[in-house]
Design a protein around this motif. Structure first.
Motif, mmCIF file in Angstrom:
data_model
loop_
_atom_site.group_PDB
_atom_site.id
_atom_site.type_symbol
_atom_site.label_atom_id
_atom_site.label_comp_id
_atom_site.label_asym_id
_atom_site.label_seq_id
_atom_site.Cartn_x
_atom_site.Cartn_y
_atom_site.Cartn_z
ATOM 1 N N MET A 98 0.830 -1.203 0.000
ATOM 2 C CA MET A 98 0.000 0.000 0.000
ATOM 3 C C MET A 98 0.867 1.255 0.000
ATOM 4 O O MET A 98 0.594 2.200 -0.737
ATOM 5 C CB MET A 98 -0.941 -0.008 1.207
ATOM 6 C CG MET A 98 -1.891 1.165 1.228
ATOM 7 S SD MET A 98 -2.998 1.193 -0.187
ATOM 8 C CE MET A 98 -4.247 0.093 0.380
ATOM 9 N N GLU A 99 1.926 1.267 0.809
ATOM 10 C CA GLU A 99 2.832 2.419 0.836
ATOM 11 C C GLU A 99 3.527 2.589 -0.512
ATOM 12 O O GLU A 99 3.690 3.707 -1.010
ATOM 13 C CB GLU A 99 3.878 2.248 1.941
ATOM 14 C CG GLU A 99 3.311 2.352 3.338
ATOM 15 C CD GLU A 99 4.285 1.875 4.406
ATOM 16 O OE1 GLU A 99 4.200 2.422 5.521
ATOM 17 O OE2 GLU A 99 5.107 0.979 4.140
ATOM 18 N N ALA A 102 0.981 3.916 -2.999
ATOM 19 C CA ALA A 102 0.707 5.332 -2.723
ATOM 20 C C ALA A 102 1.829 6.208 -3.274
ATOM 21 O O ALA A 102 1.579 7.291 -3.812
ATOM 22 C CB ALA A 102 0.527 5.558 -1.228
ATOM 23 N N ALA A 105 1.356 6.437 -7.018
ATOM 24 C CA ALA A 105 0.235 7.329 -7.319
ATOM 25 C C ALA A 105 0.651 8.791 -7.154
ATOM 26 O O ALA A 105 0.294 9.650 -7.965
ATOM 27 C CB ALA A 105 -0.953 7.005 -6.430
ATOM 28 N N LYS A 106 1.426 9.077 -6.114
ATOM 29 C CA LYS A 106 1.905 10.441 -5.869
ATOM 30 C C LYS A 106 2.787 10.913 -7.018
ATOM 31 O O LYS A 106 2.640 12.033 -7.508
ATOM 32 C CB LYS A 106 2.667 10.479 -4.548
ATOM 33 C CG LYS A 106 3.259 11.819 -4.213
ATOM 34 C CD LYS A 106 4.031 11.718 -2.908
ATOM 35 C CE LYS A 106 5.045 12.823 -2.815
ATOM 36 N NZ LYS A 106 6.019 12.595 -1.786
#
Length: 144
Positions: A98-99, A102, A105-106
């Motif tokens: 998940m990290e 993320a 995505a960033k």
């Protein structure tokens, strides 16, 4: 492999949405004082439905994943060296999926929102939204 100076990585994958095939060369250069410079170069070929997403998007994701992988490796090595200096064994905790997602995505959002090639598109979208709002407000006040 030419330990500890260099190595080559090869990847190949195939799935319902397409295929990917590539290789990367990594060179490690000892700069002394517990510092190693890592240089890398790679190439990836994609085909099938996934290739239709667009080369720019695939390139952004690949660069983000490489950046995060090397940052994670760097944190791991720094933690290990700090542990050795203190005489303790350090167990490094890798980022969760998940990290990692993320972070990708960033990086993708930064590419889309702040890249010069997309700036004109976003300017047009913002002007269109403002024009719609002004039109709505003027139309609403004309009915009252």
């Amino acid at each position: 492999e030419v330990p500890p100076q260099s190595y080559t990585l090869s990847v190949e994958g195939k799935g319902g949405s397409g295929f990917g095939k590539g290789s990367g060369d990594v060179q490690l250069i000892d700069e002394g004082d517990n510092t190693t410079l890592m240089k890398y170069d790679g190439e990836l070929q994609v085909g099938g439905t996934i290739a239709n997403v667009g080369q720019r998007l695939i390139e952004t994701v690949a660069n983000s994943m490489a950046k995060q992988a090397f940052e994670s490796l760097n944190r791991s090595l720094k933690a290990r060296l700090a542990g050795e200096a203190e005489g303790v064994e350090v167990e490094y905790q890798a980022p969760s999926e998940m990290e990692f997602a993320a972070g990708v995505a960033k990086d993708m959002a930064a590419q889309v929102f702040f890249s010069p090639e997309y700036r004109n598109i976003w300017s047009t979208v913002i002007v269109a939204i403002v024009a719609l709002l002004v039109g709505y407000i003027l139309g609403k006040s004309g009915r009252d």
